[in-house]
Design a protein around this motif. Structure first.
Motif, mmCIF file in Angstrom:
data_model
loop_
_atom_site.group_PDB
_atom_site.id
_atom_site.type_symbol
_atom_site.label_atom_id
_atom_site.label_comp_id
_atom_site.label_asym_id
_atom_site.label_seq_id
_atom_site.Cartn_x
_atom_site.Cartn_y
_atom_site.Cartn_z
ATOM 1 N N TYR A 79 0.828 -1.207 0.000
ATOM 2 C CA TYR A 79 0.000 0.000 0.000
ATOM 3 C C TYR A 79 0.863 1.258 0.000
ATOM 4 O O TYR A 79 0.665 2.168 -0.807
ATOM 5 C CB TYR A 79 -0.921 -0.011 1.221
ATOM 6 C CG TYR A 79 -1.804 1.206 1.323
ATOM 7 C CD1 TYR A 79 -2.811 1.443 0.380
ATOM 8 C CD2 TYR A 79 -1.640 2.136 2.345
ATOM 9 C CE1 TYR A 79 -3.615 2.564 0.463
ATOM 10 C CE2 TYR A 79 -2.440 3.254 2.433
ATOM 11 C CZ TYR A 79 -3.428 3.464 1.494
ATOM 12 O OH TYR A 79 -4.221 4.582 1.569
ATOM 13 N N LEU A 80 1.838 1.318 0.896
ATOM 14 C CA LEU A 80 2.706 2.490 0.967
ATOM 15 C C LEU A 80 3.519 2.655 -0.315
ATOM 16 O O LEU A 80 3.675 3.770 -0.832
ATOM 17 C CB LEU A 80 3.623 2.393 2.179
ATOM 18 C CG LEU A 80 2.922 2.592 3.532
ATOM 19 C CD1 LEU A 80 3.849 2.215 4.674
ATOM 20 C CD2 LEU A 80 2.461 4.030 3.682
ATOM 21 N N GLU A 81 4.029 1.562 -0.848
ATOM 22 C CA GLU A 81 4.811 1.656 -2.087
ATOM 23 C C GLU A 81 3.933 2.116 -3.245
ATOM 24 O O GLU A 81 4.379 2.889 -4.109
ATOM 25 C CB GLU A 81 5.459 0.304 -2.388
ATOM 26 C CG GLU A 81 6.582 -0.030 -1.417
ATOM 27 C CD GLU A 81 7.168 -1.413 -1.630
ATOM 28 O OE1 GLU A 81 6.583 -2.185 -2.440
ATOM 29 O OE2 GLU A 81 8.194 -1.733 -0.994
ATOM 30 N N SER A 82 2.671 1.697 -3.262
ATOM 31 C CA SER A 82 1.752 2.137 -4.312
ATOM 32 C C SER A 82 1.463 3.634 -4.201
ATOM 33 O O SER A 82 1.322 4.331 -5.207
ATOM 34 C CB SER A 82 0.436 1.356 -4.235
ATOM 35 O OG SER A 82 0.639 -0.010 -4.484
ATOM 36 N N LEU A 83 1.346 4.131 -2.969
ATOM 37 C CA LEU A 83 1.138 5.564 -2.777
ATOM 38 C C LEU A 83 2.334 6.357 -3.305
ATOM 39 O O LEU A 83 2.174 7.384 -3.977
ATOM 40 C CB LEU A 83 0.908 5.878 -1.299
ATOM 41 C CG LEU A 83 -0.459 5.473 -0.722
ATOM 42 C CD1 LEU A 83 -0.469 5.678 0.789
ATOM 43 C CD2 LEU A 83 -1.585 6.281 -1.365
ATOM 44 N N TYR A 84 3.538 5.878 -2.993
ATOM 45 C CA TYR A 84 4.731 6.551 -3.511
ATOM 46 C C TYR A 84 4.743 6.525 -5.040
ATOM 47 O O TYR A 84 5.136 7.512 -5.685
ATOM 48 C CB TYR A 84 5.997 5.902 -2.951
ATOM 49 C CG TYR A 84 6.402 6.420 -1.601
ATOM 50 C CD1 TYR A 84 6.874 7.714 -1.436
ATOM 51 C CD2 TYR A 84 6.303 5.611 -0.475
ATOM 52 C CE1 TYR A 84 7.245 8.186 -0.187
ATOM 53 C CE2 TYR A 84 6.670 6.078 0.784
ATOM 54 C CZ TYR A 84 7.147 7.373 0.917
ATOM 55 O OH TYR A 84 7.502 7.842 2.151
ATOM 56 N N ASP A 85 4.310 5.429 -5.636
ATOM 57 C CA ASP A 85 4.265 5.352 -7.099
ATOM 58 C C ASP A 85 3.328 6.405 -7.684
ATOM 59 O O ASP A 85 3.603 6.982 -8.741
ATOM 60 C CB ASP A 85 3.811 3.960 -7.542
ATOM 61 C CG ASP A 85 4.874 2.883 -7.304
ATOM 62 O OD1 ASP A 85 6.046 3.248 -7.111
ATOM 63 O OD2 ASP A 85 4.510 1.689 -7.293
ATOM 64 N N LEU A 86 2.210 6.662 -7.002
ATOM 65 C CA LEU A 86 1.262 7.661 -7.504
ATOM 66 C C LEU A 86 1.858 9.060 -7.510
ATOM 67 O O LEU A 86 1.474 9.906 -8.329
ATOM 68 C CB LEU A 86 -0.015 7.654 -6.663
ATOM 69 C CG LEU A 86 -0.955 6.457 -6.847
ATOM 70 C CD1 LEU A 86 -2.181 6.616 -5.959
ATOM 71 C CD2 LEU A 86 -1.387 6.311 -8.307
ATOM 72 N N LEU A 87 2.801 9.325 -6.609
ATOM 73 C CA LEU A 87 3.430 10.644 -6.578
ATOM 74 C C LEU A 87 4.211 10.934 -7.852
ATOM 75 O O LEU A 87 4.481 12.096 -8.164
ATOM 76 C CB LEU A 87 4.359 10.756 -5.363
ATOM 77 C CG LEU A 87 3.664 10.854 -3.998
ATOM 78 C CD1 LEU A 87 4.689 10.714 -2.886
ATOM 79 C CD2 LEU A 87 2.911 12.170 -3.870
#
Length: 545
Positions: A440-448
């Motif tokens: 989840y956290l890695e996916s959020l960083y990807d969205l940035l």
């Protein structure tokens, strides 16, 4: 709750490794942001304007204009200078000969008196015959604490090059540590969980990370003042009457976007079954399934003008399905699904039977919360493009809430359909085994890394300033992770139940059963990071924690 004016001063210096900035760690006993690493700063004092008599370089009129204020901009700068001296021991001032102060200047003996309020900055300047060169500060940004925290601040951010002859030191009361880091190092420390950073700190560090020298950085900031922060009430209709929305209200961003003239034509509440055009060729239709987990209901988005794409058709609710068919005239070419939880995809089968449309999405994983009736014709992977009449959708694989979760970015309008990956007004449930906190956290960083202007969530209104929204979610999760780590250090070896009670001591005991699922998700992430280990359902620390 009153919103207090505040100021923050970012200090930067050149090193052989490039520019570095000063961060102070707040005490773990602080009511607001305990344990976080921050820039020096604090509330603007009522006596701040008395310091104007000792200012050189820029007048209040010029400073206030840069900050889009009628007056008082200089007071924010003076507060930033004062707080930096109190908290970090560095005073941006010149002596009677116009020279920068050094560490042996007697003014440092009065730091504690200023900290305790026994002296004002103006009195300090008179006592030591000092002037404050405000032209050495540049205006960097503006941030208002969103609703929710125990304290809220209307904060102005400034930046300056640190005086070479002074050493930074934390005060030992409000701040317990200090460190000079490059912006990239600080951001990586945050991402890895080593340091807690707040939203405006993260955003500021991203700006600073683009520069190789303090000269280039200061030149850029002086020439490019930030855009004004949206801080004016905005009209919207609620229960048939026009109300003024305060910044931070759920419907605020949407009202500003859809009603830029402020005529009060938008709604401050979501009504199931009522279509709202949220972007060109994009209509939001909310299902009649409000609840604790769904908020006002699950949003279906209808894209197109004559031929339509339906994104997240919602639950198998006959009323909602008929409303979708009515709005589209039954001309549905395709259905696109973010994930297969029961409030998002079950209506797909009925719509496909009625229209013959093609279906895009990932198959349902195992589990009772999943829609096992979902049968996609196409299984998009990360980066795949889907053409609609409203523009091109880019599929973004965003596991975490669900292993098969996809967000979709409408490229031409930079509008992100975030499904349940980003929700408004609440954090997303991460429930192992299908829920995965690390993913989840890695996916959020990807969205940035994507170009996004607005977020269209599956629950709630449009959200502006996507970076701030995402940074908040990351910071919220990492703050909880820090509590889990501290609990693990204190209690290990320990059971999940005991760790939950310690790490979630700020939530009612009655919901500790739910909290335990989130605690488990954090522990599994720590296990994957090599910072915790499990043996017979008992959790232990590792040397890496």
């Amino acid at each position: 709750m009153d919103i207090r004016p505040a100021a923050t001063l970012v200090m930067t210096k050149d090193t052989d490794e490039g520019p570095k900035i000063l961060l102070l760690q707040r005490t773990w006993d602080a009511v607001f942001m305990p344990g976080y690493f921050v820039f020096p700063g604090g509330a603007v004092d009522d006596q701040e304007n008395s310091g104007r008599a000792h200012v050189i370089g820029r007048a209040d009129t010029e400073i206030s204009q840069t900050m889009t204020m009628d007056e008082g901009g200089a007071d924010f700068m003076l507060a930033a200078v004062r707080e930096c001296f109190e908290e970090a021991g560095v005073l941006l001032a010149l002596d009677q000969d116009g020279a920068e102060l050094t560490q042996d200047h007697p003014v440092h003996g009065d730091r504690d008196a200023l900290f305790k309020g026994e002296l004002t900055l103006a009195e300090l300047c008179r006592r030591h015959n000092l002037t404050i060169p405000l032209d050495r500060l540049a205006y960097l940004g503006h941030w208002v604490t969103p609703p929710g925290p125990p304290r809220r601040f209307d904060t102005r951010f400034f930046i300056t090059v640190a005086p070479e002859g002074q050493r930074a030191s934390h005060d030992g009361v409000e701040t317990i540590d200090h460190v000079w880091l490059s912006p990239a190092e600080a951001l990586e420390d945050h991402r890895s969980g080593r340091r807690l950073l707040g939203l405006p700190t993260i955003g500021t560090l991203r700006i600073l990370a683009d520069f190789d020298t303090t000269e280039a950085l200061m030149r850029y900031v002086h020439a490019n003042p930030p855009e004004p922060y949206p801080n004016q009430p905005w009209p919207a209709v609620k229960k048939g009457k026009v109300k003024m929305l305060e910044p931070g209200a759920p419907a605020y961003d949407e009202a500003v976007k859809l009603d830029p003239e402020g005529e009060g034509t938008t709604h401050a509440d979501i009504v199931p079954g009522e279509p709202v055009e949220v972007a060109a060729g994009v209509v939001r239709l909310t299902a009649p399934n409000p609840g604790m987990m769904t908020g006002p209901g699950t949003n279906t988005y209808v894209l197109g003008h004559k031929r339509f794409t339906v994104l997240d058709p919602g639950p198998a609710d006959t009323t909602h399905i008929e409303r979708i068919l009515e709005i589209t005239g039954g001309v549905i070419d395709q259905i696109v699904v973010t994930h297969t939880h029961q409030d998002h995809s079950p209506a797909t089968a009925a719509l496909k039977a009625r229209t013959g449309c093609r279906v895009y999405g990932q198959p349902a994983p195992a589990g009772p919360a999943q829609d096992q009736t979902f049968a996609p014709d196409e299984e998009p992977i990360d980066g795949d493009l889907i053409t609609t009449e409203a523009g091109t959708l880019k599929a973004l694989h965003t596991p975490g809430h669900a292993s098969n979760h996809l967000c979709y970015l409408l490229l031409e309008q930079e509008l992100l359909f975030s499904g349940d990956h980003i929700m408004q007004g609440s954090t997303v449930v991460i429930n192992p085994p299908d829920g995965d906190m690390k993913a989840y956290l890695e996916s959020l960083y990807d969205l940035l890394a994507e170009s996004v202007r607005y977020i269209a969530p599956a629950h709630g209104f449009l959200m502006a300033r996507p970076e701030a929204v995402i940074d908040y979610l990351i910071t919220h999760r990492l703050a909880r992770e820090h509590k889990v780590v501290r609990a693990l250090k204190q209690l290990a070896p320990a059971s999940l139940k005991d760790l939950t009670a310690k790490a979630y001591d700020d939530v009612p005991t009655a919901i500790h059963g739910v909290a335990a699922r989130s605690a488990l998700a954090h522990l599994l992430k720590l296990e994957a990071d090599g910072r915790a280990r499990r043996k017979s359902e008992i959790w232990h620390t590792t040397p890496n924690i």
